[in-house]
Design a protein around this motif. Structure first.
Motif, PDB file in Angstrom:
ATOM      1  N   VAL A 126       0.863  -1.181   0.000  1.00 47.65           N
ATOM      2  CA  VAL A 126       0.000   0.000   0.000  1.00 47.65           C
ATOM      3  C   VAL A 126       0.896   1.227   0.000  1.00 47.65           C
ATOM      4  N   PRO A 127       0.344   2.411  -0.339  1.00 51.41           N
ATOM      5  CA  PRO A 127       1.153   3.629  -0.167  1.00 51.41           C
ATOM      6  C   PRO A 127       1.615   3.695   1.280  1.00 51.41           C
ATOM      7  N   ALA A 128       2.901   3.531   1.520  1.00 55.03           N
ATOM      8  CA  ALA A 128       3.413   3.195   2.845  1.00 55.03           C
ATOM      9  C   ALA A 128       3.374   4.373   3.813  1.00 55.03           C
ATOM     10  N   THR A 238     -11.265  -8.414  -0.767  1.00 52.60           N
ATOM     11  CA  THR A 238     -10.811  -9.200   0.371  1.00 52.60           C
ATOM     12  C   THR A 238      -9.293  -9.127   0.404  1.00 52.60           C
ATOM     13  N   CYS A 239      -8.719  -9.028   1.593  1.00 51.90           N
ATOM     14  CA  CYS A 239      -7.256  -9.066   1.660  1.00 51.90           C
ATOM     15  C   CYS A 239      -6.816 -10.004   2.781  1.00 51.90           C
ATOM     16  N   TRP A 240      -5.701 -10.682   2.521  1.00 50.31           N
ATOM     17  CA  TRP A 240      -5.080 -11.574   3.497  1.00 50.31           C
ATOM     18  C   TRP A 240      -3.663 -11.074   3.773  1.00 50.31           C
ATOM     19  N   ALA A 252      -0.544  -2.846   7.198  1.00 46.16           N
ATOM     20  CA  ALA A 252      -0.919  -2.270   5.903  1.00 46.16           C
ATOM     21  C   ALA A 252      -2.398  -2.473   5.603  1.00 46.16           C
ATOM     22  N   ALA A 253      -3.001  -3.488   6.213  1.00 49.92           N
ATOM     23  CA  ALA A 253      -4.423  -3.745   5.978  1.00 49.92           C
ATOM     24  C   ALA A 253      -5.283  -2.569   6.446  1.00 49.92           C
ATOM     25  N   GLN A 254      -4.879  -1.929   7.536  1.00 49.27           N
ATOM     26  CA  GLN A 254      -5.630  -0.782   8.039  1.00 49.27           C
ATOM     27  C   GLN A 254      -5.560   0.378   7.050  1.00 49.27           C
ATOM     28  N   ARG A 255      -4.388   0.583   6.478  1.00 47.51           N
ATOM     29  CA  ARG A 255      -4.218   1.626   5.465  1.00 47.51           C
ATOM     30  C   ARG A 255      -5.072   1.306   4.231  1.00 47.51           C
ATOM     31  N   LEU A 256      -5.125   0.042   3.873  1.00 48.33           N
ATOM     32  CA  LEU A 256      -5.921  -0.377   2.721  1.00 48.33           C
ATOM     33  C   LEU A 256      -7.400  -0.091   2.966  1.00 48.33           C
ATOM     34  N   GLN A 257      -7.869  -0.348   4.177  1.00 52.33           N
ATOM     35  CA  GLN A 257      -9.267  -0.081   4.492  1.00 52.33           C
ATOM     36  C   GLN A 257      -9.583   1.411   4.506  1.00 52.33           C
TER      37      GLN A 257
END
Length: 291
Positions: A126-128, A238-240, A252-257
């Motif tokens: 994700v954009p870090a 969906t992401c894993w 990074a999942a939180q950033r994706l959400q």
């Protein structure tokens, strides 16, 4: 069905290589490989037949057998992807981006939304944010910094040196495994060395077929602003992530959400960055069920 390997030629003369596995009438899934990555990233074709999944993987420019593209960018790659899908007669597909393949898949979903059914992100870049970088291994923080900050005039001499001293193809792949052993979990290191890790080893060898140039070039592309309009992406996502991943941390999942609120997250306890390889059967079963 076994895997078919083929190529197409683009109008500018470039060659784009891809693989096509599983039943031709199965659910089309476009796997956007990571960095490194290649079209032979196929741990188990039997599971594709079992769940009626047709898996398509495209070598991005400079990887595997695809010709380098001086104009390559996150947004520009969609033209190669759509050309392959058109050649195969695939009107719509599920996107399966892995790691650094994520921005390319999201760009395709943003700019050709009618071609995408849903998106399943594995260990996605994700954009870090700063905290995500701090959770990476020291080696991967260095690679991220190197790819985004090194002057271009240093790159080709460095790549020529690495190609000469380390080698390309399988030699570069073995070197990569040696470098990444401190980043992988103990279970991942065991997997990579075991017979079932052959698909990962083969993928590394093919990824470095043309040497190191596009390995570093992609770090610069992925580390720069992607240009993706996230507001236009309305597909189910969906992401894993593995909670022991030190390349793309689970945070990074939180950033994706934040960017894509429709995203559903699953965190795998004890899993690292090779989640897609080590849980391949569960992944394909999940894709088939959701699609």
């Amino acid at each position: 069905m076994s895997t078919m390997y083929a190529t197409i030629q683009r109008p500018d003369g470039r060659i784009v290589a891809y693989s096509d596995s599983g039943p031709q009438n199965g659910i089309p899934v476009l796997l956007c490989h990571g960095l490194p990555g290649a079209r032979n990233q196929i741990p188990n074709t039997a599971i594709l037949d079992q769940h009626q999944v047709r898996l398509i993987i495209i070598d991005r420019p400079g990887f595997g057998m695809s010709t380098p593209d001086p104009d390559c960018s996150v947004l520009h790659w969609r033209h190669d992807a759509l050309a392959v899908l058109d050649t195969l007669g695939v009107a719509q597909c599920v996107l399966l981006p892995y790691s650094a393949g994520t921005p390319y898949a999201l760009a395709l979903a943003s700019m050709a939304p009618e071609r995408v059914i849903r998106i399943h992100i594995m260990s996605g870049v994700v954009p870090a944010a700063a905290r995500d970088l701090q959770q990476m291994s020291a080696f991967n923080r260095w690679l991220h910094s190197f790819g985004t900050n090194v002057p271009k005039f240093w790159l080709k001499p460095l790549v020529a040196f690495l190609n000469l001293v380390i080698g390309v193809g399988a030699k570069a792949g073995k070197f990569g495994i040696w470098l990444m052993r401190g980043t992988f979990t103990a279970a991942e290191n065991n997997y990579v060395a075991a017979p079932e890790g052959q698909s990962f080893r083969d993928m590394l060898s093919e990824s470095f077929r043309q040497g190191f140039l596009n390995y570093f070039t992609e770090f610069a592309i992925v580390g720069a602003p992607w240009g993706v309009d996230f507001a236009t992406i309305t597909h189910p996502i969906t992401c894993w992530y593995g909670d022991s991943d030190r390349i793309t941390p689970a945070s990074a999942a939180q950033r994706l959400q934040q960017l894509l609120p429709q995203t559903t997250v699953r965190i795998w306890p004890g899993a690292g960055h090779l989640l897609i390889f080590m849980h391949w059967d569960e992944l394909i079963a999940s894709l088939a069920t959701k699609a």
